[in-house]
Design an enzyme around this catalytic site. Structure first.
Site, mmCIF file in Angstrom:
data_model
loop_
_atom_site.group_PDB
_atom_site.id
_atom_site.type_symbol
_atom_site.label_atom_id
_atom_site.label_comp_id
_atom_site.label_asym_id
_atom_site.label_seq_id
_atom_site.Cartn_x
_atom_site.Cartn_y
_atom_site.Cartn_z
ATOM 1 N N LYS A 28 0.736 -1.207 -0.018
ATOM 2 C CA LYS A 28 -0.058 -0.010 0.170
ATOM 3 C C LYS A 28 0.858 1.358 -0.140
ATOM 4 C CE LYS A 28 -3.171 0.336 3.444
ATOM 5 N NZ LYS A 28 -2.972 1.429 4.212
ATOM 6 N N GLY A 101 -5.186 7.644 5.810
ATOM 7 C CA GLY A 101 -4.201 8.745 6.223
ATOM 8 C C GLY A 101 -3.090 8.909 5.379
ATOM 9 N N ARG A 129 -8.975 12.080 12.702
ATOM 10 C CA ARG A 129 -7.543 11.835 12.650
ATOM 11 C C ARG A 129 -6.871 13.027 12.658
ATOM 12 N NH1 ARG A 129 -5.609 6.878 9.206
ATOM 13 N NH2 ARG A 129 -3.748 7.146 10.464
ATOM 14 N N SER A 175 7.007 8.957 11.963
ATOM 15 C CA SER A 175 6.106 8.901 11.070
ATOM 16 C C SER A 175 6.574 9.065 9.637
ATOM 17 C CB SER A 175 5.112 10.042 11.335
ATOM 18 O OG SER A 175 4.223 10.058 10.215
ATOM 19 N N ASP A 328 1.867 -1.005 11.971
ATOM 20 C CA ASP A 328 0.439 -1.683 11.349
ATOM 21 C C ASP A 328 0.303 -3.163 11.856
ATOM 22 O OD1 ASP A 328 0.036 0.775 10.408
ATOM 23 O OD2 ASP A 328 0.866 0.270 8.483
HETATM 24 C C1 S3P Z 1 2.397 4.769 6.243
HETATM 25 C C2 S3P Z 1 2.941 5.023 7.479
HETATM 26 C C3 S3P Z 1 2.558 4.722 8.948
HETATM 27 C C4 S3P Z 1 1.483 3.437 8.589
HETATM 28 C C5 S3P Z 1 0.605 3.577 7.310
HETATM 29 C C6 S3P Z 1 1.543 3.787 6.033
HETATM 30 C C7 S3P Z 1 3.052 5.365 4.820
HETATM 31 O O1 S3P Z 1 1.824 5.561 9.357
HETATM 32 O O2 S3P Z 1 0.992 3.425 9.892
HETATM 33 O O3 S3P Z 1 -0.309 2.583 7.477
HETATM 34 O O4 S3P Z 1 2.734 4.639 3.863
HETATM 35 O O5 S3P Z 1 3.870 6.171 5.171
HETATM 36 P P1 S3P Z 1 2.668 6.879 10.091
HETATM 37 O O6 S3P Z 1 3.683 7.425 9.342
HETATM 38 O O7 S3P Z 1 1.763 8.025 10.450
HETATM 39 O O8 S3P Z 1 3.205 6.148 11.605
#
Ligand code: S3P
Length: 445
Positions: A28, A101, A129, A175, A328
């Protein structure tokens, strides 16, 4: 905005040994990034193995709305003709990111570096969120937030910077979404945009930016951190991207095979980037049999075939610094921990509270309602493994795909069936989850 489909409950019950060879859908994180970087490039990007889940499809639509030419050319095969760095056109309608998100925050970064205004929206989960974690540093780069719901939440309007300012920013939490948003905005800024992380988060944006021709340097910072420096205003060039299978999706059949006696399955092309494989390391410490073969890589992303056999698991302590590499996966790790002998302590899980749902509370609730001893202590989750799970509970999904899938794994070896109230959100990340699990021998009705 809300999802139109009706809740779809499902029950998982104790199944015979799982067996077979499957490939879970494309990653993803990489799928979102391939579409976004493709749209910010000059020329054509060809993507194979794209995840065709709702989250990624919403990102594809938003790239189209911002002026990219996005086409599906075959199964999981897509092309993007980009507009070049800072070249997004003003969208005519609000960009709807549904449940995602990642899509929303990364596109906020990309829009922040363009002289346009865009409205961002999503479903009830995404509207709840926090967005300030991304909007505050983007404001330092010159972007402005217009109308927003309370607390800087969606729906909101973002006015991109006419003259983006390169900044040096220390992320307050590990993050990849914050880091990536800043790097995407930094593409349009003159000079060097620097992001410093105390704990390294997934580095797909850095690897893919390099693959598309950006000038980007990543160095170690302290014991677990990274410093990433991107030189802006260079052009990106469309590239070919092969999307490996998503380790966060592979986690579900993998844990199912570990807990269902006699199972022996094989998972093809699973991405093994070390910043994503904390779950595999933890499960191996618990005694899991996970063997890698066919190790290879594409565009800097390693992948391998995983053979997973049912294993006797024991409780372990998971250190807080491992959290970014398995953020995750705690839900499904908690399922594995419930079937282990002994206590598993997972430390430093504060970020779980701001995911698609409050996953710390939701994990505890999922275990509790199925007769597993569990406790939240500060930011830690403590699971009392007794080698078996009574089951018999109905798990509430809270619009969170990973809760639904974790519960449907839990019920495959429990004494009584486990029911989930709504499986519809699984389509956001793993559209054929139920079919793939059934193919391996999972019993759902
Ligand atoms: C992601 C980063 C993570 C993860 C999300 C995918 C990404 O979130 O939980 O499912 O693709 O950058 P955070 O960066 O906010 O921890």
């Amino acid at each position: 905005m809300t999802k139109s489909s009706k809740p779809a409950p499902l029950e998982a019950r104790s199944s015979g040994p799982l067996s077979g060879n499957v490939r879970v859908p494309g990653d993803k994180s990489i799928s979102h990034r391939a579409l976004i970087l493709g749209a910010l490039s000059v020329g054509e990007t060809r993507i194979s193995g794209l995840l065709e889940g709702e989250d990624v499809l919403n990102t594809a639509k938003s790239m189209q709305a911002l002026g990219g030419e996005v086409k599906r050319t075959g199964d999981f095969a897509w092309t993007v003709r980009g507009v070049g760095v800072a070249g997004f056109a003003e969208p005519k309608m609000a960009l709807d990111f549904g449940n995602s998100g990642t899509g929303c925050r990364l596109v906020m970064g990309a829009v922040a570096g363009c002289p346009i205004t865009a409205t961002f929206d999503g479903d009830a989960s995404l509207r709840s969120r926090p967005m300030r974690r991304v909007l505050d540093p983007l404001a330092l780069m010159g972007a402005k937030v217009g109308n927003s719901a309370e607390g800087g939440r969606l729906p909101l309007t973002l006015e991109g910077a006419r003259e983006p300012v390169p900044i040096t920013y220390r992320t307050p939490v590990a993050s990849a979404q914050i880091k990536s948003a800043l790097l995407l905005a930094g593409l349009a800024a003159p000079g060097v945009t620097t992001v410093i992380e105390q704990e390294a988060s997934r580095d797909h944006t850095e690897l893919m930016l390099r693959h598309f021709g950006a000038e980007i340097v990543s160095t170690k910072e302290g014991a677990h951190g990274r410093k990433i420096a991107l030189t802006g205003q260079g052009e990106l060039h469309g590239a070919d991207v092969v999307v490996p299978a998503d380790p966060s999706s592979a986690a579900f059949p993998l844990v199912a095979a570990l807990i269902v006696e006699g199972s022996d399955i094989s998972l093809a092309d699973v991405m093994t980037n070390p910043l994503r494989t904390g779950l595999f390391a933890t499960l191996r410490e618990m005694g899991a049999s996970i063997e890698e073969s066919e190790v290879r890589g594409d565009a800097g992303e390693p992948m391998a075939r995983l053979r997973v056999r049912a294993s006797k698991l024991r409780g372990v302590e998971v250190p807080p610094e491992r959290a970014p590499s398995m953020i995750d996966e705690y839900l499904v790790l908690a399922v594995a921990a419930s079937y282990a002998e002994g206590t598993t302590i997972m430390r430093g899980l504060k970020e779980l509270r701001v995911k698609e749902s409050d996953r710390l509370e939701a994990t505890a609730a999922m275990l509790r309602v199925n007769g597993v001893g569990v406790e939240i202590s500060g930011d830690d989750l403590i699971v009392e493994g007794r080698g078996h799970v009574p089951g018999g509970g109905v798990v509430r999904t809270h619009m969170d795909h990973r809760i639904a899938m974790s519960a449907l794994v839990m019920g495959l070896a429990s004494d009584k069936p486990v029911k989930v109230d709504d499986t519809s959100f699984i389509a956001t990340s793993f559209p054929d989850f139920i079919a793939i699990m059934r193919k391996l021998g999972a019993e759902y009705s």
